[in-house]
Design a protein around this motif. Structure first.
Motif, short mmCIF file in Angstrom:
data_model
loop_
_atom_site.label_atom_id
_atom_site.label_comp_id
_atom_site.label_asym_id
_atom_site.label_seq_id
_atom_site.Cartn_x
_atom_site.Cartn_y
_atom_site.Cartn_z
N ALA A 149 0.83 -1.20 0.00
CA ALA A 149 0.00 0.00 0.00
C ALA A 149 0.86 1.25 0.00
CB ALA A 149 -0.93 0.00 1.22
N ALA A 150 1.89 1.26 0.82
CA ALA A 150 2.77 2.44 0.89
C ALA A 150 3.51 2.64 -0.42
CB ALA A 150 3.75 2.28 2.05
N ARG A 151 3.96 1.55 -1.01
CA ARG A 151 4.70 1.64 -2.27
C ARG A 151 3.83 2.21 -3.39
NH1 ARG A 151 6.23 -3.13 -2.15
NH2 ARG A 151 4.65 -4.09 -3.48
N ASN A 152 2.61 1.72 -3.50
CA ASN A 152 1.75 2.20 -4.57
C ASN A 152 1.23 3.61 -4.31
OD1 ASN A 152 1.66 0.09 -6.58
ND2 ASN A 152 0.63 -1.17 -5.05
N LEU A 153 1.04 3.95 -3.05
CA LEU A 153 0.65 5.32 -2.74
C LEU A 153 1.75 6.30 -3.11
CD1 LEU A 153 -1.28 7.39 -1.58
CD2 LEU A 153 -0.38 6.86 0.71
N ALA A 154 2.98 5.94 -2.81
CA ALA A 154 4.11 6.82 -3.17
C ALA A 154 4.20 6.98 -4.69
CB ALA A 154 5.40 6.25 -2.61
N ARG A 155 3.99 5.89 -5.39
CA ARG A 155 4.04 5.96 -6.85
C ARG A 155 2.92 6.84 -7.39
NH1 ARG A 155 7.46 6.00 -10.90
NH2 ARG A 155 6.75 4.95 -12.78
N ALA A 156 1.73 6.70 -6.84
CA ALA A 156 0.59 7.51 -7.28
C ALA A 156 0.84 8.99 -7.01
CB ALA A 156 -0.68 7.05 -6.57
N ARG A 157 1.40 9.30 -5.86
CA ARG A 157 1.70 10.70 -5.54
C ARG A 157 2.70 11.29 -6.53
NH1 ARG A 157 0.34 12.65 -0.40
NH2 ARG A 157 -0.32 11.10 1.15
N ALA A 158 3.69 10.48 -6.91
CA ALA A 158 4.73 10.97 -7.81
C ALA A 158 4.19 11.22 -9.22
CB ALA A 158 5.88 9.97 -7.86
N LEU A 159 3.18 10.48 -9.63
CA LEU A 159 2.71 10.55 -11.00
C LEU A 159 1.54 11.50 -11.20
CD1 LEU A 159 2.89 6.74 -11.89
CD2 LEU A 159 4.40 8.54 -12.72
N TRP A 160 0.76 11.76 -10.18
CA TRP A 160 -0.43 12.59 -10.33
C TRP A 160 -0.06 14.07 -10.29
CZ3 TRP A 160 -5.14 11.79 -12.01
CH2 TRP A 160 -6.17 12.68 -11.72
N ALA A 161 -0.69 14.86 -11.13
CA ALA A 161 -0.40 16.30 -11.19
C ALA A 161 -1.23 17.03 -10.15
CB ALA A 161 -0.70 16.83 -12.59
N GLY A 162 -0.90 16.83 -8.91
CA GLY A 162 -1.65 17.42 -7.81
C GLY A 162 -1.62 16.48 -6.62
N ASP A 163 -2.59 16.66 -5.70
CA ASP A 163 -2.68 15.80 -4.52
C ASP A 163 -3.64 14.66 -4.81
OD1 ASP A 163 -2.83 14.60 -2.08
OD2 ASP A 163 -3.73 16.31 -1.03
N VAL A 164 -3.09 13.50 -5.11
CA VAL A 164 -3.94 12.38 -5.49
C VAL A 164 -4.86 11.95 -4.37
CG1 VAL A 164 -2.34 10.54 -4.82
CG2 VAL A 164 -3.91 10.19 -6.76
N THR A 165 -4.46 12.17 -3.11
CA THR A 165 -5.29 11.75 -1.98
C THR A 165 -6.52 12.63 -1.81
OG1 THR A 165 -4.06 13.09 -0.38
CG2 THR A 165 -3.25 10.86 -0.81
N ALA A 166 -6.56 13.75 -2.54
CA ALA A 166 -7.73 14.63 -2.46
C ALA A 166 -8.85 14.18 -3.38
CB ALA A 166 -7.33 16.06 -2.80
N ILE A 167 -8.60 13.17 -4.21
CA ILE A 167 -9.62 12.70 -5.15
C ILE A 167 -10.48 11.66 -4.45
CG2 ILE A 167 -10.06 11.71 -7.41
CD1 ILE A 167 -8.52 14.34 -7.47
N PRO A 168 -11.78 11.92 -4.27
CA PRO A 168 -12.63 10.93 -3.59
C PRO A 168 -12.87 9.70 -4.45
CG PRO A 168 -13.95 12.75 -4.44
CD PRO A 168 -12.53 13.13 -4.67
N LEU A 169 -13.16 8.57 -3.79
CA LEU A 169 -13.41 7.34 -4.52
C LEU A 169 -14.58 7.47 -5.49
CD1 LEU A 169 -12.92 4.61 -1.76
CD2 LEU A 169 -11.29 5.37 -3.49
N THR A 170 -15.51 8.35 -5.20
CA THR A 170 -16.67 8.52 -6.08
C THR A 170 -16.27 9.03 -7.46
OG1 THR A 170 -16.98 10.74 -5.16
CG2 THR A 170 -18.27 8.94 -4.20
N ARG A 171 -15.06 9.59 -7.60
CA ARG A 171 -14.63 10.16 -8.89
C ARG A 171 -13.50 9.37 -9.52
NH1 ARG A 171 -12.77 15.74 -8.30
NH2 ARG A 171 -12.65 15.56 -10.59
N ILE A 172 -13.18 8.21 -8.96
CA ILE A 172 -12.11 7.38 -9.51
C ILE A 172 -12.70 6.22 -10.30
CG2 ILE A 172 -10.18 5.86 -8.94
CD1 ILE A 172 -9.62 7.60 -6.51
#
Length: 554
Positions: A531-554
């Motif tokens: 989970a930590a590894r994929n979260l770090a990868r997602a943060r590095a690739l997303w143009a913004g704060d990926v954790t701010a995107i709610p599940l309803t919009r993913i």
């Protein structure tokens, strides 16, 4: 899959532009035999002579890339024009290639390879098939090359004989016999790059109507690139081939070189984006297409080539690819800016269905990143496809606002269009179905009905998979399987969510939102390191704060 507009979605109109190549490329009558002129159709036979003067003469341009073959001419000027013709063919700019070869012929009328070049430039390509209106002119050029062929090298004589065979008869220019002839020649001359690349190209063209390209095509191209990694034509074809067989990673080292090999050839600047998108390098895919658009504007400003549907189609393709690549990594600024530019340059006047369909990406950008007031206040368009895309954009806006009822209304609007008398989606109807299912899923997610959301997203995923649209780029902006995984996660099925998200990432590698959702599913499953590894990868690739995107919009 037989839905041709979806398998090669971004170049849907290219085949229809084959006659436009003929209409813009032929020289005036003093430079062509009567047979070639009547078939080449640069200008109608009844066109006034002064019409030809409206087209500026061709211009020699530096930076077009690799050549790899020399003509049988002692004239430096003719050799320069021949070289440019070859470079332009490698860049899929056949209309300008024909004009370059015509200049070489004018300077040296006894240059056999200059006529071979014309026959080659008028023949079918991966983008332009079957080019039947060009057959007579291509045949005339091939026969003229044969008449001048005495003294050619064995390799060049093979090329001329192949052109004669290819243009002998048949609406598809005898591509299968031509491919087999060149493959046999490649076995006799295993060190000759030109024959190997043309043989591979011929096999790919022969397979374009639904079959996988012959394994020989991959083998031939890889042999050439192993010894000549700067062969721009081989790289171009190899990118297409690896895209078709979903092995884009094989082309990465060559794709990374191509723009540097041919910085003035806009289509070659663009081509690495296919590979970058396929391996999940979405930021580079977007930037590559922005650079290709700039290269094309520079070329047009320098050369002022005749307008054609084909050139316009490639420009639309670059813009579409930019928007789609930006959207998947959350780069709303780039997506919105290019969407606005697309509308200004390609959505005015009479607009084809194809242009509207790839223009749907601009609507995606509006819904995902546009200002809610602006998008919701927009006028209702006239065309059914634009109406469907508008419903989708509005639905995404309402999902952002948390209004499940309004999202459902927009989904119902798309359903009504699909069932109504004004629908004119043709073979793109599956794309419109996806829009509907995604909004159904969004509405259910916002309302907390996760089983219903999973069912809607599953329908959307199945429609997307059935399209088999490839990475050209895909007509819809993301993998709907990702949303299915998120709906399963929200409903408490972390294991099922992981399975769907991993499958989504296998097809759309390094999708930041899929990585983020997978990290949440892994966390829920107690797989904290993953989970930590994929979260770090997602943060590095997303143009913004990926954790701010709610599940309803993913």
């Amino acid at each position: 899959m037989q839905l041709i507009p979806l398998r090669r979605f971004a170049l849907l109109g290219a085949a229809l532009a084959s006659t436009a190549i003929a209409q813009q490329a032929s020289p005036d009558a003093s430079r062509r035999s009567t047979e070639a002129m009547t078939a080449g159709t640069c200008l109608p036979a009844e066109a006034p002579a002064e019409a030809a003067a409206e087209v500026p003469p061709p211009v020699l341009v530096e930076g077009l890339g690799y050549v790899g073959i020399e003509p049988d001419s002692d004239s430096a000027e003719a050799r320069a024009w021949f070289a440019q013709g070859v470079q332009l063919i490698w860049a899929f700019d056949e209309a300008e290639a024909i004009r370059a070869f015509a200049e070489a012929q004018r300077i040296d009328p006894n240059c056999a390879m200059c006529f071979f070049g014309e026959a080659w430039a008028r023949s079918p390509t991966l983008n332009l098939q079957p080019r039947t209106p060009e057959l007579a002119a291509a045949r005339a050029a091939a026969r003229r090359a044969l008449a001048l062929a005495e003294g050619l090298s064995p390799r060049d004589r093979v090329l001329v004989d192949a052109a004669v065979l290819r243009t002998r008869d048949g609406e598809d220019f005898s591509n299968r016999a031509y491919a087999d002839f060149l493959e046999r020649a490649a076995r006799r001359m295993p060190d000759d790059d030109m024959i190997a690349v043309l043989a591979a190209d011929a096999h790919m063209i022969a397979a374009e109507r639904g079959a996988r390209p012959a394994p020989a095509a991959q083998r031939l191209l890889e042999r050439v690139l192993a010894r000549n990694p700067d062969h721009g034509g081989a790289i171009h074809l190899y990118i297409h081939l690896t895209d078709w067989i979903d092995r884009q990673h094989l082309a990465v080292p060559y794709a990374e070189r191509l723009a540097g090999i041919a910085p003035a050839a806009s289509h070659l600047v663009h081509m690495p984006s296919h590979t970058f998108y396929g391996v999940g390098r979405y930021q580079e895919a977007a930037a590559t297409n922005v650079a290709a658009i700039a290269a094309d504007r520079a070329y047009v400003g320098r050369v002022r080539p005749p307008d054609s549907a084909y050139r316009t189609g490639l420009d639309r393709h670059n813009m579409h690819f930019t928007i789609q690549s930006a959207l998947i990594r959350g780069d709303g600024a780039t997506a919105l800016a290019m969407g606005s530019r697309y509308r200004a340059e390609h959505m005015t006047g009479e607009v084809s269905l194809w242009a509207r369909l790839i223009g749907g990406a601009a609507w995606y950008a509006d819904g995902l990143h546009g200002g809610p007031e602006d998008v919701l206040a927009g006028d209702v368009p006239e065309h059914a496809a634009d109406k469907a895309f508008r419903h989708y954009a509005r639905g995404e806006i309402y999902a952002r606002l948390g209004d499940a009822g309004r999202v459902a209304e927009e989904a119902a609007g798309i359903a009504a269009l699909l069932a109504g008398p004004e629908a004119s989606f043709g073979p793109a109807a599956p794309l419109i179905e996806i829009l509907r299912h995604v909004l159904d899923g969004r509405a259910a997610m916002v309302a907390g009905r996760y089983d219903e959301a999973a069912a809607a997203y599953r329908r959307g995923m199945q429609a997307q998979l059935a399209m088999d649209a490839g990475n050209d780029p895909p007509p819809f902006w993301y993998s709907v399987r990702r949303s299915l995984g998120v709906a399963l996660l929200a409903g408490g099925d972390a294991r099922g969510a992981r399975r769907q998200l991993e499958a989504s990432l296998a097809r759309w590698p390094d999708d930041p939102l899929a990585l983020y959702a997978l990290s949440q599913a892994e966390q829920a499953s107690g797989r904290t390191e993953a989970a930590a590894r994929n979260l770090a990868r997602a943060r590095a690739l997303w143009a913004g704060d990926v954790t701010a995107i709610p599940l309803t919009r993913i």
